[in-house]
Design a protein around this motif. Structure first.
Motif, PDB file in Angstrom:
ATOM      1  N   LYS A  53       0.859  -1.172   0.000  1.00 16.91           N
ATOM      2  CA  LYS A  53       0.000   0.000   0.000  1.00 16.91           C
ATOM      3  C   LYS A  53       0.899   1.226   0.000  1.00 16.91           C
ATOM      4  CE  LYS A  53      -1.922   1.161   4.021  1.00 16.91           C
ATOM      5  NZ  LYS A  53      -2.856   1.280   5.150  1.00 16.91           N
ATOM      6  N   SER A  54       0.578   2.186  -0.850  1.00 18.19           N
ATOM      7  CA  SER A  54       1.325   3.429  -0.940  1.00 18.19           C
ATOM      8  C   SER A  54       0.467   4.559  -0.379  1.00 18.19           C
ATOM      9  CB  SER A  54       1.678   3.709  -2.403  1.00 18.19           C
ATOM     10  OG  SER A  54       2.293   4.971  -2.522  1.00 18.19           O
ATOM     11  N   GLU A  55       1.064   5.363   0.505  1.00 18.30           N
ATOM     12  CA  GLU A  55       0.359   6.501   1.081  1.00 18.30           C
ATOM     13  C   GLU A  55       1.192   7.760   0.869  1.00 18.30           C
ATOM     14  OE1 GLU A  55      -1.794   5.718   5.027  1.00 18.30           O
ATOM     15  OE2 GLU A  55      -0.085   4.352   5.057  1.00 18.30           O
ATOM     16  N   LEU A  69      -3.410  10.447   0.405  1.00 16.46           N
ATOM     17  CA  LEU A  69      -3.828   9.669  -0.758  1.00 16.46           C
ATOM     18  C   LEU A  69      -3.336   8.256  -0.503  1.00 16.46           C
ATOM     19  CD1 LEU A  69      -2.633  12.107  -3.569  1.00 16.46           C
ATOM     20  CD2 LEU A  69      -4.913  11.955  -2.570  1.00 16.46           C
ATOM     21  N   GLU A  71      -3.250   4.175  -2.038  1.00 15.75           N
ATOM     22  CA  GLU A  71      -3.476   3.308  -3.192  1.00 15.75           C
ATOM     23  C   GLU A  71      -2.774   1.976  -2.965  1.00 15.75           C
ATOM     24  OE1 GLU A  71      -3.080   3.556  -8.038  1.00 15.75           O
ATOM     25  OE2 GLU A  71      -1.825   4.849  -6.836  1.00 15.75           O
ATOM     26  N   HIS A  72      -3.449   0.895  -3.298  1.00 19.92           N
ATOM     27  CA  HIS A  72      -2.817  -0.420  -3.248  1.00 19.92           C
ATOM     28  C   HIS A  72      -1.996  -0.582  -4.517  1.00 19.92           C
ATOM     29  CE1 HIS A  72      -4.840  -1.792   0.340  1.00 19.92           C
ATOM     30  NE2 HIS A  72      -5.894  -1.128  -0.096  1.00 19.92           N
ATOM     31  N   ILE A  73      -0.744  -0.994  -4.367  1.00 20.90           N
ATOM     32  CA  ILE A  73       0.167  -1.076  -5.518  1.00 20.90           C
ATOM     33  C   ILE A  73       0.647  -2.492  -5.782  1.00 20.90           C
ATOM     34  CG2 ILE A  73       0.896   1.327  -5.433  1.00 20.90           C
ATOM     35  CD1 ILE A  73       3.390   0.424  -3.883  1.00 20.90           C
ATOM     36  N   ASN A  79       5.534   4.014  -6.122  1.00 23.85           N
ATOM     37  CA  ASN A  79       4.326   4.532  -6.735  1.00 23.85           C
ATOM     38  C   ASN A  79       4.740   5.793  -7.490  1.00 23.85           C
ATOM     39  OD1 ASN A  79       1.896   5.816  -7.372  1.00 23.85           O
ATOM     40  ND2 ASN A  79       0.869   4.979  -5.589  1.00 23.85           N
ATOM     41  N   GLU A  81       3.237   7.649  -9.622  1.00 26.95           N
ATOM     42  CA  GLU A  81       2.253   8.735  -9.647  1.00 26.95           C
ATOM     43  C   GLU A  81       2.368   9.588  -8.385  1.00 26.95           C
ATOM     44  OE1 GLU A  81      -2.572   9.395  -9.515  1.00 26.95           O
ATOM     45  OE2 GLU A  81      -1.790   7.389  -9.867  1.00 26.95           O
ATOM     46  N   TYR A  82       2.469   8.945  -7.237  1.00 26.11           N
ATOM     47  CA  TYR A  82       2.605   9.685  -5.986  1.00 26.11           C
ATOM     48  C   TYR A  82       3.945  10.404  -5.901  1.00 26.11           C
ATOM     49  CZ  TYR A  82      -1.660   7.644  -4.000  1.00 26.11           C
ATOM     50  OH  TYR A  82      -2.953   7.284  -3.739  1.00 26.11           O
ATOM     51  N   ASP A 130     -11.137   6.646 -10.749  1.00 27.48           N
ATOM     52  CA  ASP A 130     -10.420   5.549 -10.103  1.00 27.48           C
ATOM     53  C   ASP A 130     -11.294   4.770  -9.129  1.00 27.48           C
ATOM     54  OD1 ASP A 130      -8.172   6.189 -11.541  1.00 27.48           O
ATOM     55  OD2 ASP A 130      -7.091   7.102  -9.864  1.00 27.48           O
ATOM     56  N   LYS A 131     -12.292   5.413  -8.545  1.00 29.36           N
ATOM     57  CA  LYS A 131     -13.180   4.743  -7.591  1.00 29.36           C
ATOM     58  C   LYS A 131     -14.368   4.066  -8.268  1.00 29.36           C
ATOM     59  CE  LYS A 131     -10.947   6.134  -3.947  1.00 29.36           C
ATOM     60  NZ  LYS A 131     -10.048   5.261  -3.271  1.00 29.36           N
TER      61      LYS A 131
END
Length: 163
Positions: A53-55, A69, A71-73, A79, A81-82, A130-131
């Protein structure tokens, strides 16, 4: 099946407000960056093979809120994008975070858009898009589980009447 269906429907319904939020429902919070970091953690999973998981967590000067933010990676170690958003935040003189108007005073509001120096780092449409697949999947799977459960209950009821 009944419990699984209800749980999936519950999670799907909890994601619906994100999908149904419009730009007019958002408020802009402006500030300068106080601190920002990306954390990669291993999420526990079945049989010890959880994904990562990326936070991206950041704070703005003059505001008490924590902006995050998540996202599971999967099995990735980064990540990108992050990382791109983090660099944009660190280089910015001014940052605008868009959250729901009703969440402006919440400690950790849902982030819908991030702008830095008039450049968009995270787009409102991307957050909603994304959701969407997960919400639809959870709702349809939950409804399907309930349908199968009710069908099986009805079918077993008819068998006992015929016996």
């Amino acid at each position: 099946m009944l419990i699984a269906g209800l749980v999936m429907i519950g999670f799907g319904i909890s994601l619906l407000p994100i999908m149904l939020t419009s730009k007019s429902d958002l408020a802009q919070i402006k500030g300068t960056l106080r601190g920002a970091h990306i954390y990669i953690t291993t999420a526990p999973g079945r049989y010890g093979n959880g994904g990562k998981k990326s936070e991206l967590i950041f704070y703005l000067n003059g505001h008490l809120q924590k902006y995050a933010l998540v996202e599971h990676i999967g099995g990735a170690y980064r990540n990108e994008e992050y990382e791109k958003i983090l660099k944009g935040l660190q280089r910015a003189d001014s940052i605008s975070v868009w959250v729901r108007k009703r969440e402006v005073d919440d400690y950790q509001p849902v982030v819908f858009q991030i702008d830095s120096d008039n450049k968009t780092l995270l787009d409102f449409k991307t957050v909603r898009r994304d959701k969407s697949p997960m919400t639809v999947f959870l709702l349809l799977t939950g409804l399907g589980s309930l349908f199968v459960y009710l069908w099986l209950v009805r079918r077993s009821g008819n068998k006992s009447k015929n016996a």
